[in-house]
Scaffold this motif. Structure first.
Motif, PDB file in Angstrom:
ATOM      1  N   ALA A 215       0.843  -1.198   0.000  1.00 13.58           N
ATOM      2  CA  ALA A 215       0.000   0.000   0.000  1.00 13.58           C
ATOM      3  C   ALA A 215       0.879   1.249   0.000  1.00 13.58           C
ATOM      4  CB  ALA A 215      -0.938   0.001   1.207  1.00 13.58           C
ATOM      5  N   ALA A 216       1.906   1.250   0.834  1.00 12.05           N
ATOM      6  CA  ALA A 216       2.824   2.392   0.904  1.00 12.05           C
ATOM      7  C   ALA A 216       3.541   2.588  -0.428  1.00 12.05           C
ATOM      8  CB  ALA A 216       3.830   2.194   2.032  1.00 12.05           C
ATOM      9  N   LEU A 217       3.950   1.489  -1.062  1.00  6.77           N
ATOM     10  CA  LEU A 217       4.622   1.581  -2.364  1.00  6.77           C
ATOM     11  C   LEU A 217       3.681   2.117  -3.432  1.00  6.77           C
ATOM     12  CD1 LEU A 217       6.768  -1.689  -2.412  1.00  6.77           C
ATOM     13  CD2 LEU A 217       7.602   0.676  -2.397  1.00  6.77           C
ATOM     14  N   PHE A 218       2.417   1.671  -3.399  1.00 12.10           N
ATOM     15  CA  PHE A 218       1.432   2.148  -4.372  1.00 12.10           C
ATOM     16  C   PHE A 218       1.259   3.665  -4.243  1.00 12.10           C
ATOM     17  CE2 PHE A 218      -2.661   3.317  -6.007  1.00 12.10           C
ATOM     18  CZ  PHE A 218      -2.779   2.574  -7.169  1.00 12.10           C
ATOM     19  N   LEU A 219       1.101   4.131  -3.013  1.00 13.82           N
ATOM     20  CA  LEU A 219       0.919   5.569  -2.781  1.00 13.82           C
ATOM     21  C   LEU A 219       2.157   6.353  -3.208  1.00 13.82           C
ATOM     22  CD1 LEU A 219      -0.959   5.329   0.578  1.00 13.82           C
ATOM     23  CD2 LEU A 219      -1.830   6.392  -1.492  1.00 13.82           C
ATOM     24  N   LYS A 220       3.322   5.812  -2.928  1.00 16.05           N
ATOM     25  CA  LYS A 220       4.565   6.475  -3.328  1.00 16.05           C
ATOM     26  C   LYS A 220       4.629   6.612  -4.849  1.00 16.05           C
ATOM     27  CE  LYS A 220       9.550   6.178  -2.711  1.00 16.05           C
ATOM     28  NZ  LYS A 220      10.654   5.401  -2.127  1.00 16.05           N
ATOM     29  N   GLU A 221       4.263   5.532  -5.542  1.00 16.27           N
ATOM     30  CA  GLU A 221       4.258   5.545  -7.012  1.00 16.27           C
ATOM     31  C   GLU A 221       3.228   6.543  -7.545  1.00 16.27           C
ATOM     32  OE1 GLU A 221       5.515   4.655 -10.774  1.00 16.27           O
ATOM     33  OE2 GLU A 221       6.413   3.928  -8.919  1.00 16.27           O
ATOM     34  N   LEU A 222       2.039   6.554  -6.948  1.00 16.28           N
ATOM     35  CA  LEU A 222       0.992   7.485  -7.372  1.00 16.28           C
ATOM     36  C   LEU A 222       1.451   8.935  -7.192  1.00 16.28           C
ATOM     37  CD1 LEU A 222      -1.981   7.835  -8.348  1.00 16.28           C
ATOM     38  CD2 LEU A 222      -2.626   7.888  -5.932  1.00 16.28           C
ATOM     39  N   LYS A 223       2.095   9.199  -6.063  1.00 16.12           N
ATOM     40  CA  LYS A 223       2.516  10.572  -5.755  1.00 16.12           C
ATOM     41  C   LYS A 223       3.749  11.005  -6.546  1.00 16.12           C
ATOM     42  CE  LYS A 223       0.440  10.695  -1.185  1.00 16.12           C
ATOM     43  NZ  LYS A 223       0.684  10.803   0.258  1.00 16.12           N
ATOM     44  N   ARG A 224       4.319  10.116  -7.327  1.00 17.58           N
ATOM     45  CA  ARG A 224       5.383  10.523  -8.244  1.00 17.58           C
ATOM     46  C   ARG A 224       4.823  11.446  -9.318  1.00 17.58           C
ATOM     47  NH1 ARG A 224       9.218   5.271  -9.159  1.00 17.58           N
ATOM     48  NH2 ARG A 224      10.198   5.391  -7.109  1.00 17.58           N
ATOM     49  N   ARG A 225       3.529  11.315  -9.534  1.00 21.26           N
ATOM     50  CA  ARG A 225       2.847  12.257 -10.433  1.00 21.26           C
ATOM     51  C   ARG A 225       2.608  13.518  -9.611  1.00 21.26           C
ATOM     52  NH1 ARG A 225      -1.550   8.673 -13.747  1.00 21.26           N
ATOM     53  NH2 ARG A 225      -0.295   6.793 -13.916  1.00 21.26           N
ATOM     54  N   LYS A 226       3.218  14.594 -10.016  1.00 21.73           N
ATOM     55  CA  LYS A 226       3.196  15.838  -9.244  1.00 21.73           C
ATOM     56  C   LYS A 226       1.779  16.258  -8.864  1.00 21.73           C
ATOM     57  CE  LYS A 226       6.230  19.388  -9.707  1.00 21.73           C
ATOM     58  NZ  LYS A 226       6.916  20.459 -10.427  1.00 21.73           N
ATOM     59  N   LYS A 227       0.860  16.047  -9.790  1.00 21.94           N
ATOM     60  CA  LYS A 227      -0.536  16.420  -9.564  1.00 21.94           C
ATOM     61  C   LYS A 227      -1.096  15.710  -8.322  1.00 21.94           C
ATOM     62  CE  LYS A 227      -4.941  16.194 -12.032  1.00 21.94           C
ATOM     63  NZ  LYS A 227      -5.590  15.819 -13.278  1.00 21.94           N
ATOM     64  N   PHE A 228      -0.779  14.426  -8.167  1.00 23.30           N
ATOM     65  CA  PHE A 228      -1.300  13.653  -7.042  1.00 23.30           C
ATOM     66  C   PHE A 228      -0.543  13.980  -5.750  1.00 23.30           C
ATOM     67  CE2 PHE A 228      -3.105  11.495 -10.601  1.00 23.30           C
ATOM     68  CZ  PHE A 228      -4.339  11.064 -10.143  1.00 23.30           C
ATOM     69  N   ALA A 229       0.725  14.301  -5.871  1.00 23.81           N
ATOM     70  CA  ALA A 229       1.512  14.687  -4.697  1.00 23.81           C
ATOM     71  C   ALA A 229       0.977  15.984  -4.102  1.00 23.81           C
ATOM     72  CB  ALA A 229       2.974  14.832  -5.079  1.00 23.81           C
ATOM     73  N   LYS A 230       0.443  16.864  -4.941  1.00 23.32           N
ATOM     74  CA  LYS A 230      -0.069  18.154  -4.478  1.00 23.32           C
ATOM     75  C   LYS A 230      -1.546  18.106  -4.094  1.00 23.32           C
ATOM     76  CE  LYS A 230       3.201  21.123  -6.817  1.00 23.32           C
ATOM     77  NZ  LYS A 230       3.350  22.352  -7.576  1.00 23.32           N
ATOM     78  N   ALA A 231      -2.186  16.958  -4.206  1.00 22.76           N
ATOM     79  CA  ALA A 231      -3.603  16.831  -3.875  1.00 22.76           C
ATOM     80  C   ALA A 231      -3.835  17.108  -2.392  1.00 22.76           C
ATOM     81  CB  ALA A 231      -4.107  15.437  -4.226  1.00 22.76           C
ATOM     82  N   THR A 232      -5.030  17.568  -2.072  1.00 23.29           N
ATOM     83  CA  THR A 232      -5.392  17.840  -0.687  1.00 23.29           C
ATOM     84  C   THR A 232      -5.518  16.537   0.100  1.00 23.29           C
ATOM     85  OG1 THR A 232      -6.683  19.682  -1.562  1.00 23.29           O
ATOM     86  CG2 THR A 232      -6.984  19.146   0.765  1.00 23.29           C
ATOM     87  N   HIS A 233      -6.147  15.517  -0.512  1.00 22.43           N
ATOM     88  CA  HIS A 233      -6.349  14.229   0.167  1.00 22.43           C
ATOM     89  C   HIS A 233      -6.129  13.086  -0.821  1.00 22.43           C
ATOM     90  CE1 HIS A 233      -8.333  16.477   3.363  1.00 22.43           C
ATOM     91  NE2 HIS A 233      -9.132  17.013   2.453  1.00 22.43           N
ATOM     92  N   ASN A 234      -5.415  12.059  -0.362  1.00 25.01           N
ATOM     93  CA  ASN A 234      -5.322  10.778  -1.070  1.00 25.01           C
ATOM     94  C   ASN A 234      -5.817   9.722  -0.077  1.00 25.01           C
ATOM     95  OD1 ASN A 234      -3.983  11.053  -3.797  1.00 25.01           O
ATOM     96  ND2 ASN A 234      -2.550  12.206  -2.530  1.00 25.01           N
TER      97      ASN A 234
END
Length: 117
Positions: free
Chosen positions: A28-47
């Motif tokens: 789960a942590a790896l999935f979130l890390k991979e998702l947040k590599r996309r700048k747009k998702f890293a800057k999201a208010t909530h994941n």
């Protein structure tokens, strides 16, 4: 990783949903890390996310209190196991109240439908 972007928009807030295989908290942590590599998702208010694993349920509200449980309940109803589902929200400046839970449910529903297609 399956990502459905810009699926819901309400009062300036925008939503996306994504998901993929997940069997452990580490995955789960790896999935979130991979998702947040996309700048747009890293800057999201909530994941906000949830996953049903053989070791038990996993969830995280990421500041959107109660949203992780909404995702988890939907996964339990669908008996969708070993798949993480992340609902991403970019806050638009206006509080949505209870509508935010409706949007989380709709996002998960769209992910499940897209997955079955």
């Amino acid at each position: 990783m399956q990502v459905l972007e810009n699926i819901i928009s309400d009062r300036g807030s925008r939503y996306a949903v994504s998901g993929g295989p997940c069997h452990t908290p580490e995955e789960a942590a790896l999935f979130l890390k991979e998702l947040k590599r996309r700048k747009k998702f890293a800057k999201a208010t909530h994941n906000t996310w949830a996953c049903l694993t053989t070791d038990g349920p996993l969830k995280n509200d990421d500041g959107e209190s109660g949203a992780g449980m909404v995702i988890l309940r939907m996964l339990e109803r669908e008996d969708l196991r070993d798949t993480i589902v992340v609902v991403t929200r970019w806050y638009g400046g206006k509080h949505l109240g209870g509508d935010r839970f409706r949007h989380v449910q709709e996002a998960v529903r769209q992910f499940i439908e897209a997955r079955g297609a």
